[in-house]
Write a protein that holds these residues in place. Structure first.
Motif, PDB file in Angstrom:
ATOM      1  N   LEU A 158      14.631   5.501  10.183  1.00 43.55           N
ATOM      2  CA  LEU A 158      15.079   4.954  11.465  1.00 43.55           C
ATOM      3  C   LEU A 158      16.594   5.011  11.599  1.00 43.55           C
ATOM      4  O   LEU A 158      17.127   5.289  12.669  1.00 43.55           O
ATOM      5  N   THR A 159      17.288   4.733  10.490  1.00 45.00           N
ATOM      6  CA  THR A 159      18.747   4.663  10.544  1.00 45.00           C
ATOM      7  C   THR A 159      19.426   5.996  10.248  1.00 45.00           C
ATOM      8  O   THR A 159      20.529   6.253  10.727  1.00 45.00           O
ATOM      9  N   GLY A 160      18.767   6.835   9.428  1.00 45.30           N
ATOM     10  CA  GLY A 160      19.393   8.081   8.988  1.00 45.30           C
ATOM     11  C   GLY A 160      20.691   7.834   8.247  1.00 45.30           C
ATOM     12  O   GLY A 160      21.598   8.674   8.252  1.00 45.30           O
ATOM     13  N   PHE A 161      20.778   6.673   7.585  1.00 48.62           N
ATOM     14  CA  PHE A 161      22.051   6.217   7.046  1.00 48.62           C
ATOM     15  C   PHE A 161      22.388   6.808   5.677  1.00 48.62           C
ATOM     16  O   PHE A 161      23.557   7.016   5.352  1.00 48.62           O
ATOM     17  N   LYS A 162      21.371   7.061   4.848  1.00 49.00           N
ATOM     18  CA  LYS A 162      21.604   7.578   3.500  1.00 49.00           C
ATOM     19  C   LYS A 162      20.781   8.844   3.259  1.00 49.00           C
ATOM     20  O   LYS A 162      19.715   9.024   3.834  1.00 49.00           O
ATOM     21  N   THR A 163      21.279   9.700   2.382  1.00 46.47           N
ATOM     22  CA  THR A 163      20.528  10.886   1.998  1.00 46.47           C
ATOM     23  C   THR A 163      19.492  10.516   0.941  1.00 46.47           C
ATOM     24  O   THR A 163      19.630   9.502   0.236  1.00 46.47           O
ATOM     25  N   ASP A 164      18.471  11.353   0.824  1.00 42.57           N
ATOM     26  CA  ASP A 164      17.476  11.135  -0.234  1.00 42.57           C
ATOM     27  C   ASP A 164      18.147  11.155  -1.604  1.00 42.57           C
ATOM     28  O   ASP A 164      17.767  10.403  -2.511  1.00 42.57           O
ATOM     29  N   LYS A 165      19.160  11.987  -1.752  1.00 42.82           N
ATOM     30  CA  LYS A 165      19.877  12.090  -3.030  1.00 42.82           C
ATOM     31  C   LYS A 165      20.517  10.758  -3.394  1.00 42.82           C
ATOM     32  O   LYS A 165      20.436  10.308  -4.545  1.00 42.82           O
ATOM     33  N   MET A 220      16.257  -4.302  -2.550  1.00 42.94           N
ATOM     34  CA  MET A 220      17.704  -4.199  -2.424  1.00 42.94           C
ATOM     35  C   MET A 220      18.103  -2.825  -1.904  1.00 42.94           C
ATOM     36  O   MET A 220      18.950  -2.702  -1.003  1.00 42.94           O
ATOM     37  N   ILE A 221      17.505  -1.786  -2.461  1.00 42.85           N
ATOM     38  CA  ILE A 221      17.809  -0.431  -1.980  1.00 42.85           C
ATOM     39  C   ILE A 221      17.502  -0.322  -0.492  1.00 42.85           C
ATOM     40  O   ILE A 221      18.303   0.202   0.288  1.00 42.85           O
ATOM     41  N   ARG A 222      16.349  -0.853  -0.084  1.00 42.21           N
ATOM     42  CA  ARG A 222      15.991  -0.803   1.337  1.00 42.21           C
ATOM     43  C   ARG A 222      17.019  -1.546   2.187  1.00 42.21           C
ATOM     44  O   ARG A 222      17.368  -1.110   3.290  1.00 42.21           O
ATOM     45  N   ALA A 223      17.544  -2.658   1.692  1.00 44.93           N
ATOM     46  CA  ALA A 223      18.526  -3.428   2.449  1.00 44.93           C
ATOM     47  C   ALA A 223      19.839  -2.682   2.639  1.00 44.93           C
ATOM     48  O   ALA A 223      20.601  -2.984   3.561  1.00 44.93           O
ATOM     49  N   LEU A 224      20.096  -1.702   1.777  1.00 42.69           N
ATOM     50  CA  LEU A 224      21.374  -0.988   1.815  1.00 42.69           C
ATOM     51  C   LEU A 224      21.349   0.297   2.644  1.00 42.69           C
ATOM     52  O   LEU A 224      22.393   0.915   2.829  1.00 42.69           O
ATOM     53  N   VAL A 225      20.174   0.687   3.150  1.00 41.65           N
ATOM     54  CA  VAL A 225      20.109   1.959   3.884  1.00 41.65           C
ATOM     55  C   VAL A 225      20.260   1.733   5.390  1.00 41.65           C
ATOM     56  O   VAL A 225      19.519   2.290   6.201  1.00 41.65           O
ATOM     57  N   GLN A 226      21.231   0.917   5.745  1.00 41.34           N
ATOM     58  CA  GLN A 226      21.551   0.690   7.145  1.00 41.34           C
ATOM     59  C   GLN A 226      23.003   0.264   7.242  1.00 41.34           C
ATOM     60  O   GLN A 226      23.593  -0.232   6.273  1.00 41.34           O
ATOM     61  N   PRO A 227      23.615   0.434   8.416  1.00 39.58           N
ATOM     62  CA  PRO A 227      24.969  -0.108   8.615  1.00 39.58           C
ATOM     63  C   PRO A 227      24.887  -1.623   8.721  1.00 39.58           C
ATOM     64  O   PRO A 227      23.913  -2.176   9.233  1.00 39.58           O
ATOM     65  N   GLU A 239       0.812  -1.218   0.000  1.00 42.16           N
ATOM     66  CA  GLU A 239       0.000   0.000   0.000  1.00 42.16           C
ATOM     67  C   GLU A 239       0.844   1.267   0.000  1.00 42.16           C
ATOM     68  O   GLU A 239       0.323   2.372  -0.188  1.00 42.16           O
ATOM     69  N   LEU A 240       2.160   1.127   0.211  1.00 41.70           N
ATOM     70  CA  LEU A 240       3.065   2.275   0.222  1.00 41.70           C
ATOM     71  C   LEU A 240       3.791   2.395  -1.110  1.00 41.70           C
ATOM     72  O   LEU A 240       3.895   1.429  -1.872  1.00 41.70           O
ATOM     73  N   THR A 241       4.324   3.576  -1.373  1.00 33.90           N
ATOM     74  CA  THR A 241       5.101   3.771  -2.596  1.00 33.90           C
ATOM     75  C   THR A 241       6.486   3.150  -2.445  1.00 33.90           C
ATOM     76  O   THR A 241       6.908   2.785  -1.345  1.00 33.90           O
ATOM     77  N   ALA A 242       7.181   3.069  -3.570  1.00 31.42           N
ATOM     78  CA  ALA A 242       8.539   2.523  -3.543  1.00 31.42           C
ATOM     79  C   ALA A 242       9.432   3.336  -2.609  1.00 31.42           C
ATOM     80  O   ALA A 242      10.160   2.777  -1.777  1.00 31.42           O
ATOM     81  N   MET A 243       9.393   4.650  -2.730  1.00 36.17           N
ATOM     82  CA  MET A 243      10.227   5.502  -1.886  1.00 36.17           C
ATOM     83  C   MET A 243       9.824   5.397  -0.423  1.00 36.17           C
ATOM     84  O   MET A 243      10.690   5.365   0.467  1.00 36.17           O
ATOM     85  N   GLU A 244       8.541   5.314  -0.148  1.00 36.75           N
ATOM     86  CA  GLU A 244       8.077   5.192   1.237  1.00 36.75           C
ATOM     87  C   GLU A 244       8.581   3.894   1.865  1.00 36.75           C
ATOM     88  O   GLU A 244       8.941   3.864   3.047  1.00 36.75           O
ATOM     89  N   ASN A 245       8.618   2.816   1.090  1.00 34.02           N
ATOM     90  CA  ASN A 245       9.131   1.548   1.600  1.00 34.02           C
ATOM     91  C   ASN A 245      10.598   1.664   2.007  1.00 34.02           C
ATOM     92  O   ASN A 245      11.015   1.098   3.010  1.00 34.02           O
ATOM     93  N   VAL A 246      11.379   2.381   1.225  1.00 36.13           N
ATOM     94  CA  VAL A 246      12.789   2.565   1.556  1.00 36.13           C
ATOM     95  C   VAL A 246      12.953   3.505   2.744  1.00 36.13           C
ATOM     96  O   VAL A 246      13.749   3.256   3.658  1.00 36.13           O
ATOM     97  N   LYS A 247      12.165   4.572   2.759  1.00 37.41           N
ATOM     98  CA  LYS A 247      12.323   5.592   3.800  1.00 37.41           C
ATOM     99  C   LYS A 247      11.844   5.107   5.167  1.00 37.41           C
ATOM    100  O   LYS A 247      12.283   5.635   6.191  1.00 37.41           O
ATOM    101  N   ILE A 248      10.988   4.109   5.212  1.00 37.35           N
ATOM    102  CA  ILE A 248      10.592   3.544   6.491  1.00 37.35           C
ATOM    103  C   ILE A 248      11.834   3.108   7.273  1.00 37.35           C
ATOM    104  O   ILE A 248      11.962   3.364   8.467  1.00 37.35           O
ATOM    105  N   LYS A 249      12.757   2.457   6.570  1.00 37.15           N
ATOM    106  CA  LYS A 249      13.992   2.041   7.229  1.00 37.15           C
ATOM    107  C   LYS A 249      14.965   3.205   7.355  1.00 37.15           C
ATOM    108  O   LYS A 249      15.571   3.403   8.404  1.00 37.15           O
TER     109      LYS A 249
END
Length: 214
Positions: free
Chosen positions: A113-120, A152-159, A100-110
């Motif tokens: 929480l982590t603040g690991f990557k910039t939106d850019k 995959m993108i979501r998996a990469l936005v964390q340490p 029910e969420l957009t692609a970007m929303e799915n990534v930004k959920i994680k």
């Protein structure tokens, strides 16, 4: 975390199998940080079970799973939360995205929480993977191959010290598979992380240092 060891691990479901042929089950094996591994299996040999043991979702086995000399059976909920937030990233075979969420929303959920990557950086990955026009598309309306790229993108936005990717390119063509592999390996190298890829057939064309048959 520097190592993941499986010491004589055997799933309960295989306890009555007398002719078990495996490089993993009932063996002592070690996955080390900074190295690249492929775990291959035929259907029914326990690939998803292996992933569940590493990530701590299942413990129906004999033997030991050990992180840096610590048996994971001694871990409590807080220990596992810390492991999954900071030490092991996991791309599920079934993806576990929110339709029910957009692609970007799915990534930004994680990432929120982590603040690991910039939106850019996130948008750059979307563009590299050919889904830059899908940022605001609902996941439920995207193809499975497109969803794999989002996952995959979501998996990469964390340490992480290790990234475990389960059947990551089953629905991707060779071109996008290569791009996804390049992105994953670049991020793993930046973090000095180990990479464990699982497959029952098609897999990323990478320079695996060790291949294990389940």
């Amino acid at each position: 975390m520097n190592s993941i060891k499986l010491n004589n691990v055997l799933p309960h479901v295989f306890e009555q199998v007398s002719d078990l042929q495996s490089d993993v089950w009932k063996k002592d094996i070690c996955f080390e940080k900074g190295h690249l591994y492929l775990v291959e299996a035929a259907s029914g040999k326990g690939k998803s079970t292996f992933c569940s043991y590493v990530i701590g979702y299942r413990h129906d086995y004999t033997g030991q799973v050990v992180f840096d000399q610590k048996d994971v059976r001694t871990f409590n909920v807080n220990n596992w939360v810390n492991i999954r937030q900071k030490h092991i990233s996991h791309l599920f075979q079934e993806l576990r995205l929110f339709p029910e969420l957009t692609a970007m929303e799915n990534v930004k959920i994680k990432n929120d929480l982590t603040g690991f990557k910039t939106d850019k950086q996130i948008v750059q990955w979307f563009d590299m993977l050919g889904i830059g026009d899908k940022l605001d598309a609902k996941i439920g309306r995207m193809s499975f191959g497109q969803q794999q790229r989002v996952a995959m993108i979501r998996a990469l936005v964390q340490p992480f010290d290790f990234i475990l990717v389960d059947e990551p390119i089953s629905h991707l063509d060779d071109h996008n598979s290569q791009i996804m592999g390049d992105i994953m390996m670049a991020e793993a190298k930046a973090q000095g992380a180990g990479v464990i890829v699982t497959s029952i057939g098609k897999h990323m064309k990478l320079d695996y240092e060790k291949t294990l048959m389940l």
